[in-house]
Design a protein around this motif. Structure first.
Motif, mmCIF file in Angstrom:
data_model
loop_
_atom_site.group_PDB
_atom_site.id
_atom_site.type_symbol
_atom_site.label_atom_id
_atom_site.label_comp_id
_atom_site.label_asym_id
_atom_site.label_seq_id
_atom_site.Cartn_x
_atom_site.Cartn_y
_atom_site.Cartn_z
ATOM 1 N N ARG A 1 -26.715 -14.092 131.360
ATOM 2 C CA ARG A 1 -25.717 -13.775 130.495
ATOM 3 C C ARG A 1 -26.482 -13.559 129.157
ATOM 4 O O ARG A 1 -27.261 -14.261 128.706
ATOM 5 N N THR A 2 -26.244 -12.411 128.404
ATOM 6 C CA THR A 2 -26.675 -12.311 127.257
ATOM 7 C C THR A 2 -25.802 -12.727 125.934
ATOM 8 O O THR A 2 -24.678 -12.134 125.900
ATOM 9 N N TYR A 3 -26.377 -13.441 125.084
ATOM 10 C CA TYR A 3 -25.424 -13.845 123.976
ATOM 11 C C TYR A 3 -26.213 -13.724 122.697
ATOM 12 O O TYR A 3 -27.312 -13.990 122.562
ATOM 13 N N SER A 4 -25.803 -13.102 121.657
ATOM 14 C CA SER A 4 -26.353 -12.878 120.327
ATOM 15 C C SER A 4 -26.810 -13.892 119.449
ATOM 16 O O SER A 4 -25.721 -15.056 119.580
ATOM 17 N N ILE A 5 -27.568 -13.977 118.952
ATOM 18 C CA ILE A 5 -28.120 -15.294 118.034
ATOM 19 C C ILE A 5 -27.277 -15.147 116.485
ATOM 20 O O ILE A 5 -27.341 -14.048 115.957
ATOM 21 N N CYS A 6 -26.412 -16.058 116.353
ATOM 22 C CA CYS A 6 -25.512 -15.892 115.074
ATOM 23 C C CYS A 6 -26.302 -16.932 113.663
ATOM 24 O O CYS A 6 -25.734 -16.568 112.814
ATOM 25 N N SER A 7 -27.245 -17.602 114.188
ATOM 26 C CA SER A 7 -28.163 -18.167 113.029
ATOM 27 C C SER A 7 -28.710 -17.109 112.387
ATOM 28 O O SER A 7 -29.388 -16.252 112.824
ATOM 29 N N PHE B 1 -21.065 -17.936 134.085
ATOM 30 C CA PHE B 1 -21.761 -18.624 133.103
ATOM 31 C C PHE B 1 -20.820 -19.061 131.999
ATOM 32 O O PHE B 1 -21.140 -20.265 131.548
ATOM 33 N N SER B 2 -19.902 -18.450 131.304
ATOM 34 C CA SER B 2 -19.220 -18.469 130.407
ATOM 35 C C SER B 2 -18.394 -20.104 130.912
ATOM 36 O O SER B 2 -18.027 -20.957 129.971
ATOM 37 N N THR B 3 -17.818 -19.996 132.133
ATOM 38 C CA THR B 3 -17.011 -21.345 132.574
ATOM 39 C C THR B 3 -18.127 -22.401 132.472
ATOM 40 O O THR B 3 -17.760 -23.429 132.136
ATOM 41 N N PHE B 4 -19.288 -22.131 132.926
ATOM 42 C CA PHE B 4 -20.239 -23.285 133.118
ATOM 43 C C PHE B 4 -20.431 -23.705 131.715
ATOM 44 O O PHE B 4 -20.612 -24.897 131.575
ATOM 45 N N ALA B 5 -20.660 -22.711 130.636
ATOM 46 C CA ALA B 5 -20.893 -23.174 129.377
ATOM 47 C C ALA B 5 -19.605 -24.114 128.880
ATOM 48 O O ALA B 5 -20.102 -25.077 127.853
ATOM 49 N N HIS B 6 -18.578 -23.554 129.253
ATOM 50 C CA HIS B 6 -17.478 -24.513 128.393
ATOM 51 C C HIS B 6 -17.042 -25.789 129.326
ATOM 52 O O HIS B 6 -16.738 -26.740 128.422
ATOM 53 N N LYS B 7 -17.282 -25.668 130.538
ATOM 54 C CA LYS B 7 -16.904 -26.978 131.287
ATOM 55 C C LYS B 7 -18.016 -28.112 131.625
ATOM 56 O O LYS B 7 -17.840 -29.112 131.882
ATOM 57 N N GLU B 8 -19.444 -27.629 131.588
ATOM 58 C CA GLU B 8 -20.369 -28.474 131.916
ATOM 59 C C GLU B 8 -21.584 -28.598 131.172
ATOM 60 O O GLU B 8 -21.941 -29.852 131.088
ATOM 61 N N ILE B 9 -21.901 -27.714 130.166
ATOM 62 C CA ILE B 9 -22.985 -28.010 129.406
ATOM 63 C C ILE B 9 -22.821 -29.066 128.387
ATOM 64 O O ILE B 9 -21.718 -29.058 127.733
ATOM 65 N N ALA B 10 -23.825 -29.848 128.171
ATOM 66 C CA ALA B 10 -23.590 -30.933 127.223
ATOM 67 C C ALA B 10 -24.786 -31.067 126.583
ATOM 68 O O ALA B 10 -25.809 -30.530 127.019
ATOM 69 N N ALA B 11 -25.091 -31.651 125.355
ATOM 70 C CA ALA B 11 -26.254 -31.847 124.491
ATOM 71 C C ALA B 11 -27.232 -32.553 125.418
ATOM 72 O O ALA B 11 -26.736 -33.486 126.124
ATOM 73 N N GLY B 12 -28.520 -32.151 125.381
ATOM 74 C CA GLY B 12 -29.631 -32.790 126.415
ATOM 75 C C GLY B 12 -29.615 -32.068 127.488
ATOM 76 O O GLY B 12 -30.685 -32.250 128.100
ATOM 77 N N ASP B 13 -28.928 -31.061 127.748
ATOM 78 C CA ASP B 13 -28.989 -30.352 129.203
ATOM 79 C C ASP B 13 -30.297 -29.358 128.727
ATOM 80 O O ASP B 13 -30.417 -29.078 127.493
ATOM 81 N N ALA C 1 -39.358 -8.561 135.871
ATOM 82 C CA ALA C 1 -38.897 -7.422 135.150
ATOM 83 C C ALA C 1 -37.583 -7.868 134.453
ATOM 84 O O ALA C 1 -36.691 -8.702 134.797
ATOM 85 N N PRO C 2 -37.433 -7.405 133.004
ATOM 86 C CA PRO C 2 -36.371 -7.811 132.330
ATOM 87 C C PRO C 2 -35.151 -7.139 132.426
ATOM 88 O O PRO C 2 -35.049 -6.197 132.634
ATOM 89 N N TYR C 3 -34.086 -8.147 132.520
ATOM 90 C CA TYR C 3 -32.665 -7.620 132.877
ATOM 91 C C TYR C 3 -31.722 -8.624 132.248
ATOM 92 O O TYR C 3 -32.131 -9.779 132.455
ATOM 93 N N ALA C 4 -30.483 -8.243 132.435
ATOM 94 C CA ALA C 4 -29.486 -9.326 131.995
ATOM 95 C C ALA C 4 -27.983 -8.833 132.675
ATOM 96 O O ALA C 4 -27.693 -9.336 133.653
ATOM 97 N N LYS D 1 -26.731 -5.716 133.954
ATOM 98 C CA LYS D 1 -27.100 -4.874 134.876
ATOM 99 C C LYS D 1 -25.852 -3.912 135.039
ATOM 100 O O LYS D 1 -25.213 -3.304 136.038
ATOM 101 N N GLY D 2 -25.190 -3.833 133.820
ATOM 102 C CA GLY D 2 -24.001 -3.041 133.498
ATOM 103 C C GLY D 2 -24.067 -1.887 132.579
ATOM 104 O O GLY D 2 -23.042 -1.433 132.098
ATOM 105 N N GLY D 3 -25.300 -1.762 131.974
ATOM 106 C CA GLY D 3 -25.377 -0.610 130.999
ATOM 107 C C GLY D 3 -24.918 -0.843 129.607
ATOM 108 O O GLY D 3 -24.866 0.000 129.001
ATOM 109 N N VAL D 4 -24.651 -2.274 129.506
ATOM 110 C CA VAL D 4 -24.342 -2.751 128.065
ATOM 111 C C VAL D 4 -25.559 -3.373 127.222
ATOM 112 O O VAL D 4 -25.308 -3.142 126.009
ATOM 113 N N CYS D 5 -26.155 -4.098 127.871
ATOM 114 C CA CYS D 5 -27.017 -5.174 126.951
ATOM 115 C C CYS D 5 -28.234 -4.280 126.595
ATOM 116 O O CYS D 5 -28.779 -4.829 125.695
ATOM 117 N N GLY D 6 -29.042 -3.502 127.305
ATOM 118 C CA GLY D 6 -30.095 -2.865 126.987
ATOM 119 C C GLY D 6 -31.414 -3.609 127.325
ATOM 120 O O GLY D 6 -32.489 -3.184 126.992
#
Length: 377
Positions: A73-79, A104-116, A320-323, A325-330
């Motif tokens: 999944r592609t996420y923009s850098i906000c810093s 991935f977003s469910t994984f990020a919200h429910k499982e990811i923790a500092a140190g992962d 090969a680079p991709y994220a 596959k829906g024609g959105v991220c480029g």
């Protein structure tokens, strides 16, 4: 959308792009709203130059150790982006909004923790602003919706810090105050640059005690609102980011107000389920081959019936680079060196890019029997 080889070369070859990932440690997980978090990723000293980024670029994240390419999944850098003279970033921060059914977003919200540890591709994307290239007394503006704030937060913060003569106007739309991402970060910009940062907030499902009435920011409303906020004709550049409907409405509003398309930059974060913009060809050539150049090496592979160029290349080059596959991220943008292809959807490339011969490999199907593409442009 049929695309053939253009008559002119787009110019000098870019530095090679690649789809390699590096393992980065999650330094912090910050709850922004009930359905969004910010992930801070630590960048070790030996990788800081590789993760040097321009304001507005994004990262592709993947679960470490996942098989078959894993869920990307592609996420923009906000810093804020590092300065040209300074060192690369010590850390990178991205915002992740929970998507219903999103793996991935469910994984990020429910499982990811500092140190992962996560697999992270190097920064990519062309929805950027270079503060050093901005003209004197530049005045930029953005219209964003929801999580579309993430790249614009980096753009505004980087510009205002680097250029004391620059101004930035942010028009943001959210469902409610409770769902507004990076509320404190934006408020900090307003406190730090009170005379140069203009903030206008519109809530679509909640009335505010002060400010604009609630409701969606559609074309008609933006056409009336923008001239009342700032001198539209004097704005150096516009950045539109968020859901497809909002971005398209803002683009049409700016066109109605006489803004040249060359001054408008777009990045779409979500496209409602729609049919392809142009139907794929009903029949593919009987023996199709694609030749692709990636990181200075070329290879040729057969293309199976109905297969995209990206999927054909991935069978021979898993890097090969991709994220999306829906024609959105480029992320899978390539230069069409030879042959003819047809793109099903394109929500990532500007008209100037397609005119120059760039296509999205994930959405491109061969029309001619021989197609040659270049990931390194």
């Amino acid at each position: 959308m049929a695309v053939s080889v253009p008559s002119a070369d787009p110019g000098p070859t870019r530095p090679a792009r690649h789809g390699a990932f590096h393992a980065l440690t999650v330094a912090a997980v910050e709850r922004l709203t009930d359905d969004s978090v910010a992930l801070t990723l630590a960048v070790p000293p030996e990788l800081r130059e590789e993760y040097r980024h321009a304001p507005g670029q994004h990262l592709t994240l993947r679960r470490t150790g996942s098989e078959g390419g894993g869920v990307r999944r592609t996420y923009s850098i906000c810093s804020p982006a590092p300065t040209v003279e300074g060192p690369g970033p010590v850390a990178l921060r991205v915002g992740v909004r929970l998507v219903e059914g999103g793996e991935f977003s469910t994984f990020a919200h429910k499982e990811i923790a500092a140190g992962d540890v996560l697999d992270v591709m190097v920064p990519a994307g062309r929805f950027v602003l270079d503060p050093a290239a901005a003209p004197a007394a530049a005045h930029y503006a953005a219209v964003v919706g929801g999580s579309g704030i993430t790249p614009v937060l980096s753009i505004a913060a980087s510009l205002l810090a680097a250029r004391p003569d620059a101004r930035f106007c942010l028009v943001r739309s959210d469902r409610s105050a409770a769902s507004t991402m990076f509320l404190d970060d934006v408020a900090d910009l307003k406190d730090r640059y009170p005379d140069r940062f203009q903030l206008v907030t519109v809530l679509s499902r909640e009335e505010q005690e002060a400010g604009l009435p609630s409701g969606r920011l559609d074309q008609a409303r933006l056409t009336a609102l923008l001239p009342a906020l700032l001198p539209v004709a004097e704005v150096t550049g516009w950045f539109l980011c968020g859901p497809y409907g909002l971005v398209q409405g803002a683009e049409r509003a700016l066109g109605e107000l006489g803004v040249a398309r060359t001054r408008v930059h777009e990045e779409i974060f979500h496209v409602e389920d729609t049919a392809p913009q142009t139907p794929a060809p009903s029949a593919a050539p009987s023996r199709v081959r694609v030749t692709a150049r990636l990181d200075g090496r070329s290879g040729t592979w057969p293309v199976q019936e109905g297969e995209s160029l990206l999927d054909a290349v991935l069978r021979g080059r898993a890097d090969a680079p991709y994220a999306c596959k829906g024609g959105v991220c480029g992320t899978c943008r390539v230069f069409l060196v030879g042959g003819e292809v047809r793109m099903d959807r394109n929500f990532a490339l500007e008209a100037e890019e397609t005119d120059a011969g760039f296509v999205l490999a994930c959405q491109s199907h061969a029309v001619s029997e021989e197609v040659e593409i270049d990931f390194d442009r």
